[in-house]
Motif scaffolding. Structure first.
Motif, short mmCIF file in Angstrom:
data_model
loop_
_atom_site.label_atom_id
_atom_site.label_comp_id
_atom_site.label_asym_id
_atom_site.label_seq_id
_atom_site.Cartn_x
_atom_site.Cartn_y
_atom_site.Cartn_z
N SER A 222 1.64 -83.04 56.03
CA SER A 222 1.56 -82.45 54.70
C SER A 222 2.95 -82.34 54.08
CB SER A 222 0.92 -81.05 54.77
OG SER A 222 0.71 -80.52 53.49
N THR A 223 3.01 -82.37 52.76
CA THR A 223 4.27 -82.16 52.07
C THR A 223 4.58 -80.67 52.06
OG1 THR A 223 3.40 -83.81 50.51
CG2 THR A 223 5.55 -82.85 50.01
N VAL A 224 5.77 -80.30 52.49
CA VAL A 224 6.15 -78.89 52.41
C VAL A 224 7.18 -78.64 51.31
CG1 VAL A 224 5.58 -78.36 54.80
CG2 VAL A 224 7.90 -79.12 54.24
N GLU A 225 7.92 -79.69 50.93
CA GLU A 225 8.89 -79.52 49.86
C GLU A 225 9.30 -80.87 49.29
OE1 GLU A 225 13.26 -77.46 48.92
OE2 GLU A 225 12.26 -77.05 50.83
N VAL A 226 9.54 -80.90 47.98
CA VAL A 226 10.20 -82.02 47.33
C VAL A 226 11.35 -81.43 46.53
CG1 VAL A 226 10.01 -83.98 45.77
CG2 VAL A 226 8.03 -83.32 47.17
N LEU A 239 17.76 -75.07 49.35
CA LEU A 239 16.42 -75.52 49.72
C LEU A 239 15.44 -74.35 49.67
CD1 LEU A 239 17.47 -77.84 52.68
CD2 LEU A 239 16.78 -78.52 50.37
N ARG A 240 14.13 -74.70 49.66
CA ARG A 240 13.10 -73.69 49.40
C ARG A 240 12.26 -73.34 50.63
NH1 ARG A 240 14.61 -77.20 46.36
NH2 ARG A 240 15.03 -76.97 44.15
N HIS A 241 11.91 -74.35 51.40
CA HIS A 241 11.00 -74.12 52.53
C HIS A 241 11.77 -73.85 53.82
CE1 HIS A 241 7.68 -74.73 55.37
NE2 HIS A 241 6.87 -74.61 54.33
N PRO A 242 11.30 -72.92 54.65
CA PRO A 242 11.99 -72.63 55.92
C PRO A 242 12.13 -73.87 56.81
CG PRO A 242 10.38 -70.92 55.45
CD PRO A 242 10.17 -71.98 54.42
N TYR A 243 11.14 -74.77 56.79
CA TYR A 243 11.26 -75.98 57.63
C TYR A 243 12.35 -76.90 57.10
CZ TYR A 243 10.25 -80.38 59.94
OH TYR A 243 10.37 -81.55 60.66
N SER A 244 12.42 -77.08 55.79
CA SER A 244 13.48 -77.92 55.20
C SER A 244 14.85 -77.39 55.57
CB SER A 244 13.34 -77.97 53.67
OG SER A 244 12.09 -78.44 53.28
N LYS A 245 15.01 -76.08 55.48
CA LYS A 245 16.29 -75.47 55.83
C LYS A 245 16.59 -75.67 57.31
CE LYS A 245 16.02 -71.90 52.24
NZ LYS A 245 16.00 -70.45 51.95
N ARG A 294 3.71 -75.43 44.71
CA ARG A 294 4.06 -74.79 43.45
C ARG A 294 5.47 -75.19 43.05
NH1 ARG A 294 6.94 -69.71 44.37
NH2 ARG A 294 7.05 -69.27 46.61
N GLU A 295 5.72 -75.16 41.76
CA GLU A 295 7.05 -75.51 41.25
C GLU A 295 8.00 -74.34 41.45
OE1 GLU A 295 6.89 -76.86 37.25
OE2 GLU A 295 5.51 -78.50 37.67
N LEU A 296 9.22 -74.66 41.83
CA LEU A 296 10.22 -73.63 42.05
C LEU A 296 11.60 -74.25 41.97
CD1 LEU A 296 10.83 -70.65 42.90
CD2 LEU A 296 10.84 -71.47 45.27
N ARG A 297 12.42 -73.75 41.08
CA ARG A 297 13.82 -74.16 40.95
C ARG A 297 13.99 -75.68 40.91
NH1 ARG A 297 16.66 -73.24 45.05
NH2 ARG A 297 15.30 -72.18 46.53
N ASN A 298 13.29 -76.34 40.02
CA ASN A 298 13.41 -77.78 39.81
C ASN A 298 12.95 -78.59 41.01
OD1 ASN A 298 14.07 -79.96 38.10
ND2 ASN A 298 16.05 -80.24 39.12
N GLY A 299 12.07 -78.00 41.82
CA GLY A 299 11.47 -78.71 42.94
C GLY A 299 10.07 -78.18 43.14
N ILE A 300 9.40 -78.62 44.19
CA ILE A 300 8.09 -78.07 44.52
C ILE A 300 8.06 -77.71 45.99
CG2 ILE A 300 6.78 -79.24 42.70
CD1 ILE A 300 5.99 -81.38 44.70
N VAL A 301 7.30 -76.67 46.33
CA VAL A 301 7.31 -76.14 47.69
C VAL A 301 5.94 -75.61 48.07
CG1 VAL A 301 8.06 -73.84 46.95
CG2 VAL A 301 8.58 -74.62 49.28
N ARG A 302 5.63 -75.66 49.37
CA ARG A 302 4.38 -75.13 49.88
C ARG A 302 4.70 -73.94 50.80
NH1 ARG A 302 -0.45 -77.83 50.20
NH2 ARG A 302 0.56 -79.88 50.07
N CYS A 303 5.01 -72.80 50.19
CA CYS A 303 5.36 -71.60 50.96
C CYS A 303 5.25 -70.38 50.05
CB CYS A 303 6.78 -71.72 51.51
SG CYS A 303 7.34 -70.25 52.40
N ILE A 304 4.53 -69.37 50.51
CA ILE A 304 4.35 -68.16 49.68
C ILE A 304 5.61 -67.30 49.65
CG2 ILE A 304 1.85 -68.12 50.06
CD1 ILE A 304 2.29 -65.90 52.11
N HIS A 305 6.52 -67.52 50.61
CA HIS A 305 7.72 -66.69 50.68
C HIS A 305 8.94 -67.34 50.02
CE1 HIS A 305 5.67 -63.92 53.33
NE2 HIS A 305 5.39 -64.89 54.18
N ALA A 306 8.82 -68.60 49.61
CA ALA A 306 9.96 -69.30 49.03
C ALA A 306 10.38 -68.65 47.73
CB ALA A 306 9.61 -70.77 48.79
N THR A 307 11.69 -68.52 47.54
CA THR A 307 12.22 -67.91 46.31
C THR A 307 13.33 -68.79 45.74
OG1 THR A 307 13.80 -66.62 47.63
CG2 THR A 307 11.70 -65.57 47.08
#
Length: 307
Positions: A222-226, A239-245, A294-307
């Motif tokens: 699955s995509t977790v972040e773009v 970065l937005r997602h914990p896995y990406s980081k 969801r869109e977040l800071r000029n990217g998209i992420v699959r995480c409810i905690h991403a800020t």
């Protein structure tokens, strides 16, 4: 507008176990990516995250026991099986991961020339062989006579002369020397700068960052972040997602901090967020359902905690 768009892609394989019992294993779920003309999208993730399956689904070359749902669009139109076959190798070209895609019974020069759709075939083949440091006598060789690096350069040549509007490069650089790697990466950049689109599937984030506009991070199918490529910097604070980081920080050139645990097998996926069992930010809510993109800071992420 995106030239290639994948929405909510899911791939399930039908398998038979002992006693001929039938079971279904979902290997990709709710995968979303898009790439625009003039853009390079790098698709990264661990082995088994679904990168190559994504490429094969776009091209319509999955095995017969695969069931696909979701939509794949090229130039705004849904890719049916018939349209995939018509566009494959013409408008959408693949640089495959395996050198076994070369026809063992055809000389490699002829294989490259058959991919040329416009202009002088022989001239295009000679020029691309010169670009990737393949000597003139290589065109008369059969695949079994090539080294692994030569075979990869031949596959790369075949895609580059096709004139395709979308090039999907699946791990195109392993086994190549640094000079050829840089040449190939620069040529992908030229292809995109001329108005085409490139999807670069790779484990090598460092090389991808030299040419990519966006990075799509896959995890467990699955995509977790773009994110924009320039977000991969420092300690990953952009970065937005914990896995990406975690993926970024685990690289040897960064902090070399491994992510605890391992990616789940498709047969034992968590019921909620796929990364939840390994995530330091996980809460009870993460176990209930897979988050939506969801869109977040000029990217998209699959995480409810991403800020």
């Amino acid at each position: 507008m995106a030239i290639l768009e994948v929405n909510d892609l899911s791939i399930t394989f039908k398998q038979y176990t002992n006693g001929l019992k039938k079971k279904y294993i979902k290997v990709i779920s709710s995968l979303n990516i898009s790439v625009e003309a003039g853009e390079i999208l790098a698709v990264v993730g661990a082995s088994g995250s679904g990168k190559s399956l994504l490429a094969h689904a776009i091209l319509g070359i999955l095995p017969s026991n695969a069931k696909v749902s979701g939509t794949i669009k090229f130039n705004g139109e849904i890719l049916t099986s018939a349209r995939q076959e018509a566009l494959r190798g013409r408008e959408i070209a693949l640089v495959p991961q395996s050198v076994n895609y070369l026809d063992p019974l055809m000389r490699v020069g002829k294989q490259v020339r058959t991919s040329v759709k416009k202009g002088n075939e022989a001239k295009a083949q000679r020029e691309v062989f010169e670009r990737y440091r393949l000597k003139s006598d290589v065109d008369k060789m059969y695949p079994f006579q090539l080294s692994g690096g030569m075979a990869r350069r031949t596959l790369l040549s075949t895609a580059m002369v096709s004139g395709a509007r979308v090039i999907i490069a699946d791990e195109p650089t392993p086994g190549l020397d640094p000079a050829v790697i840089n040449e190939a990466l620069n040529h992908f950049r030229d292809v995109a700068d001329n108005g085409n689109a490139v999807m670069l599937i790779t484990h090598d984030i460092e090389s991808a960052l030299k040419i990519a506009d966006k990075i799509a991070v896959l995890y467990a199918g699955s995509t977790v972040e773009v994110a924009p490529a320039n977000n991969f910097t420092g300690n990953g604070e952009k970065l937005r997602h914990p896995y990406s980081k975690g993926l970024w920080r685990a690289l040897p050139q960064n902090e070399f901090i491994p992510i605890p645990g391992s990616q789940p097998h498709p047969s034992t996926l968590p019921s909620g967020c796929l990364f939840e069992p390994r995530c330091v930010k996980a809460t009870l809510e993460c176990t209930k359902a897979q988050p939506v993109m969801r869109e977040l800071r000029n990217g998209i992420v699959r995480c409810i905690h991403a800020t």
